[in-house]
Design a protein around this motif. Structure first.
Motif, PDB file in Angstrom:
ATOM      1  N   ALA A  14       6.001   7.780  -9.364  1.00 12.60           N
ATOM      2  CA  ALA A  14       5.174   8.661  -8.250  1.00 12.60           C
ATOM      3  C   ALA A  14       6.315   8.655  -6.439  1.00 12.60           C
ATOM      4  CB  ALA A  14       3.959   7.796  -8.184  1.00 12.60           C
ATOM      5  N   ARG A  15       5.452   9.731  -5.534  1.00 13.86           N
ATOM      6  CA  ARG A  15       5.466   9.435  -5.002  1.00 13.86           C
ATOM      7  C   ARG A  15       4.772   7.711  -3.856  1.00 13.86           C
ATOM      8  NH1 ARG A  15       2.132  10.686  -0.274  1.00 13.86           N
ATOM      9  NH2 ARG A  15       0.529  11.711  -1.068  1.00 13.86           N
ATOM     10  N   GLU A  71      -1.335   8.404   5.648  1.00 15.75           N
ATOM     11  CA  GLU A  71      -2.262   7.872   4.383  1.00 15.75           C
ATOM     12  C   GLU A  71      -1.851   6.524   4.216  1.00 15.75           C
ATOM     13  OE1 GLU A  71      -0.986  11.533   0.769  1.00 15.75           O
ATOM     14  OE2 GLU A  71       0.560   9.949   1.381  1.00 15.75           O
ATOM     15  N   THR A  72      -1.222   5.469   4.286  1.00 11.03           N
ATOM     16  CA  THR A  72      -1.056   4.044   4.042  1.00 11.03           C
ATOM     17  C   THR A  72      -1.852   3.222   5.630  1.00 11.03           C
ATOM     18  OG1 THR A  72       1.353   4.299   3.269  1.00 11.03           O
ATOM     19  CG2 THR A  72       0.072   2.100   4.027  1.00 11.03           C
ATOM     20  N   LEU A 119       1.078  -1.380   0.350  1.00 13.51           N
ATOM     21  CA  LEU A 119      -0.346   0.200  -0.198  1.00 13.51           C
ATOM     22  C   LEU A 119       0.887   1.271  -0.118  1.00 13.51           C
ATOM     23  CD1 LEU A 119      -3.158  -0.617   2.338  1.00 13.51           C
ATOM     24  CD2 LEU A 119      -2.756   0.118   0.109  1.00 13.51           C
ATOM     25  N   LYS A 120       2.529   1.130   1.055  1.00  8.78           N
ATOM     26  CA  LYS A 120       3.053   2.339   0.819  1.00  8.78           C
ATOM     27  C   LYS A 120       3.466   2.707  -0.749  1.00  8.78           C
ATOM     28  CE  LYS A 120       6.386   4.035   3.985  1.00  8.78           C
ATOM     29  NZ  LYS A 120       5.664   5.746   3.982  1.00  8.78           N
ATOM     30  N   LEU A 121       3.430   1.918  -1.199  1.00  7.61           N
ATOM     31  CA  LEU A 121       3.885   2.690  -2.973  1.00  7.61           C
ATOM     32  C   LEU A 121       2.947   1.885  -3.195  1.00  7.61           C
ATOM     33  CD1 LEU A 121       7.279  -0.489  -2.784  1.00  7.61           C
ATOM     34  CD2 LEU A 121       7.297   2.314  -1.989  1.00  7.61           C
ATOM     35  N   PHE A 122       1.983   2.060  -3.512  1.00 11.42           N
ATOM     36  CA  PHE A 122       0.448   1.944  -4.159  1.00 11.42           C
ATOM     37  C   PHE A 122       0.510   3.020  -5.511  1.00 11.42           C
ATOM     38  CE2 PHE A 122      -3.743   3.845  -4.963  1.00 11.42           C
ATOM     39  CZ  PHE A 122      -4.351   3.196  -4.997  1.00 11.42           C
TER      40      PHE A 122
END
Length: 129
Positions: free
Chosen positions: A95-96, A102-103, A84-87
């Motif tokens: 992308a960031r 947020e995660t 999810l962190k790298l979603f």
């Protein structure tokens, strides 16, 4: 056996040219670009807004499942916190990463059974919600 540089390339799918094509036929590149731009600042990601702006919210259950399978990088059948962190990076290599807040919010919203990860049914419900 694959040479080591080929194995390293396999570990980093966002830079692979075919990776960008993963969403082809499901989501428009222009919609993805716009949605990513709208959440480029830290702590500005809102999954409901992102799903709406990319057009994912209006897609079929099968199309949403295909997107889930892309996001489920380790193919475990679940999207865990690290994935999810790298979603956002699933949608564009540059992308960031999501912030920790947020995660955690994203995970809490999607994890309806409390197992600490998001299954395909939970993801579909989150997108359609």
């Amino acid at each position: 056996a694959l040479p080591i540089y080929a194995l390293l390339r396999l570990r980093d799918p966002p830079e692979h040219p075919s990776f960008k094509m993963a969403f082809s036929g499901i989501l428009s590149e222009a919609d993805i670009t716009s949605a990513l731009k709208n959440c480029s600042a830290a702590d500005s990601f809102d999954y409901k807004t992102f799903f709406s702006q990319t057009g994912l919210k209006s897609k079929s259950q099968d199309q949403v499942k295909k997107v889930f399978e892309i996001i489920d990088q380790d193919q475990s059948g679940f999207v865990e916190e690290d994935e999810l962190k790298l979603f956002l990076q699933n949608f564009a290599a540059g992308a960031r990463a999501l912030t920790d807040a947020e995660t955690k919010n994203f995970l809490a919203a999607g994890d309806s059974d409390g197992d600490g990860k998001i299954g395909v049914d939970e993801f579909q419900a989150l997108v359609k919600g």
